[in-house]
Design a protein around this motif. Sequence first.
Motif, PDB file in Angstrom:
ATOM      1  N   GLU A  99      50.372 -22.153  68.803  1.00  0.00           N
ATOM      2  CA  GLU A  99      49.482 -22.981  69.631  1.00  0.00           C
ATOM      3  C   GLU A  99      48.521 -22.102  70.441  1.00  0.00           C
ATOM      4  N   GLN A 100      47.349 -22.642  70.740  1.00  0.00           N
ATOM      5  CA  GLN A 100      46.352 -21.912  71.516  1.00  0.00           C
ATOM      6  C   GLN A 100      45.983 -22.668  72.796  1.00  0.00           C
ATOM      7  N   LYS A 101      45.509 -21.906  73.754  1.00  0.00           N
ATOM      8  CA  LYS A 101      44.973 -22.464  74.985  1.00  0.00           C
ATOM      9  C   LYS A 101      43.732 -21.674  75.343  1.00  0.00           C
ATOM     10  N   ASP A 102      42.608 -22.338  75.430  1.00  0.00           N
ATOM     11  CA  ASP A 102      41.337 -21.672  75.728  1.00  0.00           C
ATOM     12  C   ASP A 102      41.044 -20.537  74.737  1.00  0.00           C
ATOM     13  N   LEU A 129      50.267 -19.897  61.636  1.00  0.00           N
ATOM     14  CA  LEU A 129      49.191 -20.878  61.470  1.00  0.00           C
ATOM     15  C   LEU A 129      48.423 -21.039  62.770  1.00  0.00           C
ATOM     16  N   LEU A 130      47.138 -20.716  62.756  1.00  0.00           N
ATOM     17  CA  LEU A 130      46.246 -20.914  63.894  1.00  0.00           C
ATOM     18  C   LEU A 130      45.302 -22.061  63.585  1.00  0.00           C
ATOM     19  N   VAL A 131      45.182 -22.987  64.520  1.00  0.00           N
ATOM     20  CA  VAL A 131      44.292 -24.135  64.339  1.00  0.00           C
ATOM     21  C   VAL A 131      43.450 -24.281  65.607  1.00  0.00           C
ATOM     22  N   GLY A 132      42.129 -24.252  65.454  1.00  0.00           N
ATOM     23  CA  GLY A 132      41.261 -24.375  66.615  1.00  0.00           C
ATOM     24  C   GLY A 132      39.801 -24.434  66.228  1.00  0.00           C
ATOM     25  N   LYS A 133      38.953 -24.622  67.223  1.00  0.00           N
ATOM     26  CA  LYS A 133      37.510 -24.650  66.960  1.00  0.00           C
ATOM     27  C   LYS A 133      37.003 -23.293  66.501  1.00  0.00           C
ATOM     28  N   ASP A 134      37.494 -22.242  67.152  1.00  0.00           N
ATOM     29  CA  ASP A 134      37.090 -20.874  66.806  1.00  0.00           C
ATOM     30  C   ASP A 134      38.294 -19.972  67.014  1.00  0.00           C
ATOM     31  N   ASN A 135      38.832 -19.434  65.944  1.00  0.00           N
ATOM     32  CA  ASN A 135      40.060 -18.629  66.018  1.00  0.00           C
ATOM     33  C   ASN A 135      39.812 -17.127  66.086  1.00  0.00           C
ATOM     34  N   THR A 136      38.580 -16.726  66.300  1.00  0.00           N
ATOM     35  CA  THR A 136      38.247 -15.302  66.229  1.00  0.00           C
ATOM     36  C   THR A 136      39.137 -14.455  67.128  1.00  0.00           C
ATOM     37  N   GLU A 137      39.225 -14.811  68.403  1.00  0.00           N
ATOM     38  CA  GLU A 137      40.038 -14.034  69.342  1.00  0.00           C
ATOM     39  C   GLU A 137      41.525 -14.229  69.080  1.00  0.00           C
ATOM     40  N   ALA A 138      41.912 -15.446  68.762  1.00  0.00           N
ATOM     41  CA  ALA A 138      43.328 -15.727  68.517  1.00  0.00           C
ATOM     42  C   ALA A 138      43.848 -14.945  67.316  1.00  0.00           C
ATOM     43  N   GLU A 139      43.017 -14.760  66.298  1.00  0.00           N
ATOM     44  CA  GLU A 139      43.425 -13.977  65.129  1.00  0.00           C
ATOM     45  C   GLU A 139      43.747 -12.543  65.538  1.00  0.00           C
ATOM     46  N   ALA A 143      53.887 -11.404  62.254  1.00  0.00           N
ATOM     47  CA  ALA A 143      53.533 -12.216  61.087  1.00  0.00           C
ATOM     48  C   ALA A 143      53.125 -11.326  59.923  1.00  0.00           C
ATOM     49  N   ASP A 144      53.391 -11.780  58.708  1.00  0.00           N
ATOM     50  CA  ASP A 144      52.922 -11.074  57.517  1.00  0.00           C
ATOM     51  C   ASP A 144      51.507 -11.507  57.167  1.00  0.00           C
ATOM     52  N   GLN A 145      51.193 -12.758  57.509  1.00  0.00           N
ATOM     53  CA  GLN A 145      49.887 -13.311  57.168  1.00  0.00           C
ATOM     54  C   GLN A 145      49.509 -14.377  58.186  1.00  0.00           C
ATOM     55  N   ILE A 146      48.223 -14.443  58.491  1.00  0.00           N
ATOM     56  CA  ILE A 146      47.713 -15.472  59.395  1.00  0.00           C
ATOM     57  C   ILE A 146      46.898 -16.469  58.595  1.00  0.00           C
ATOM     58  N   LEU A 147      47.250 -17.733  58.705  1.00  0.00           N
ATOM     59  CA  LEU A 147      46.490 -18.811  58.091  1.00  0.00           C
ATOM     60  C   LEU A 147      45.601 -19.398  59.174  1.00  0.00           C
ATOM     61  N   SER A 148      44.294 -19.243  59.025  1.00  0.00           N
ATOM     62  CA  SER A 148      43.358 -19.642  60.070  1.00  0.00           C
ATOM     63  C   SER A 148      42.593 -20.894  59.647  1.00  0.00           C
ATOM     64  N   VAL A 149      42.817 -21.973  60.393  1.00  0.00           N
ATOM     65  CA  VAL A 149      42.123 -23.239  60.164  1.00  0.00           C
ATOM     66  C   VAL A 149      41.241 -23.489  61.370  1.00  0.00           C
ATOM     67  N   GLN A 150      39.946 -23.536  61.179  1.00  0.00           N
ATOM     68  CA  GLN A 150      39.060 -23.701  62.324  1.00  0.00           C
ATOM     69  C   GLN A 150      37.885 -24.618  61.987  1.00  0.00           C
ATOM     70  N   GLY A 151      37.326 -25.210  63.049  1.00  0.00           N
ATOM     71  CA  GLY A 151      36.205 -26.126  62.888  1.00  0.00           C
ATOM     72  C   GLY A 151      36.115 -27.066  64.066  1.00  0.00           C
ATOM     73  N   ASP A 152      35.035 -27.792  64.163  1.00  0.00           N
ATOM     74  CA  ASP A 152      34.794 -28.681  65.301  1.00  0.00           C
ATOM     75  C   ASP A 152      35.832 -29.787  65.424  1.00  0.00           C
ATOM     76  N   ALA A 153      36.493 -30.129  64.334  1.00  0.00           N
ATOM     77  CA  ALA A 153      37.484 -31.216  64.380  1.00  0.00           C
ATOM     78  C   ALA A 153      38.735 -30.829  65.154  1.00  0.00           C
ATOM     79  N   PHE A 154      38.916 -29.510  65.379  1.00  0.00           N
ATOM     80  CA  PHE A 154      40.183 -29.039  65.942  1.00  0.00           C
ATOM     81  C   PHE A 154      40.052 -28.590  67.398  1.00  0.00           C
ATOM     82  N   GLY A 155      39.474 -29.435  68.223  1.00  0.00           N
ATOM     83  CA  GLY A 155      39.402 -29.149  69.645  1.00  0.00           C
ATOM     84  C   GLY A 155      40.767 -29.334  70.292  1.00  0.00           C
ATOM     85  N   GLU A 156      40.963 -28.738  71.461  1.00  0.00           N
ATOM     86  CA  GLU A 156      42.248 -28.832  72.151  1.00  0.00           C
ATOM     87  C   GLU A 156      42.569 -30.289  72.468  1.00  0.00           C
ATOM     88  N   GLY A 157      43.790 -30.670  72.149  1.00  0.00           N
ATOM     89  CA  GLY A 157      44.219 -32.037  72.416  1.00  0.00           C
ATOM     90  C   GLY A 157      44.059 -32.979  71.249  1.00  0.00           C
TER      91      GLY A 157
END
Length: 331
Positions: free
Chosen positions: A14-17, A45-55, A63-77
């Motif tokens: 999970e991410q915050k900010d 698994l990272l899900v967010g609008k922009d995962n650049t920093e979280a990655e 982790a062996d691998q990071i699955l990054s799912v990002q886009g405008d649909a994945f805002g917090e909440g």
Amino acid sequence: MDWGSQKNILVFVEQKDGKPVGAGLESLTPARTLAETSGGKVLALLVGKDNTEAEKDTAAFGADQILSVQGDAFGEGCADAFLCALEQMTEKYHPGVILAANTPLSRELTARLCAHKQLGSIQDAVALRMEDNTPVWTVSAYGGTIREDVVPDTVPFAATVRSGAFRKAKAGGAAASVVQETVSVPQDALHTKVLESVKEIAEAVNLEDAKVIVSGGRGMGSKENFALVQQLADVLGGVVGATRPAIESGWISRVHQIGQSGKSVAPALYIACGISGAIQHVSGVVNSGYIVAINSDEDASIFDIADVGIVGDVMQVLPLMIDAIKKRKAG
């Protein structure tokens, strides 16, 4: 347990900010234990609008691998969109276990996933051990008054782990590779819409990620005396914690509570002031890196887990500590 072809462990971080929450990174630790038994990989698994920093922040924590799912649909909440991502990644990678932190969002996502996929569910795990290739999870029950072991009998299953129950892996290992994943979010899958986010007072008290925590218990005696706990935390750049009796006495708000009915923490330094060491509190701090205990009773149970014990009147010891630290920082 027969892991079959479902050997990978999928961890929803999970991410915050735009930053991974500490409890999410801690979840990678039991995931590594499971993967060592199953013979699979740990997939974060990272899900967010922009995962650049979280990655970047997640790459070195096991982790062996990071699955990054990002886009405008994945805002917090946006829980409905997050659930689409979690379900689609589960269908694609066929993990044996889906792990997440025991936060409101992650509890909701894992519960909904289990309902949709008819998976076993383990909530609020505080410990994990392996017996004959089978995971044995320890969970709290009846409001934290008891703990029991839960054993899943088949894979896949989902589990949430309590913040502070597991230590984050030491950063510095091989960085995980990042795979950019695309997830479709059908319009009819969105049942709710976030109109406004309001920061709660609990969010300002970040016990889970604190490196230094100074806690006060019944032995502080009064609300006025409890102010010394805050002063010591301030000079150390730490956060204030408290036991249940101190909170029920009205000396500090409930968001500071540590223990079975509060939060589990794992700071680098934990200072217990006037705390007897009841199991309800100790269970929430045993993963701390270094524990200092101050109590006038030399037989207090808190000394059993302390790295350094100071036997004395906390009202005399704390002012001396505060003054000495201030002088050291000034000099």
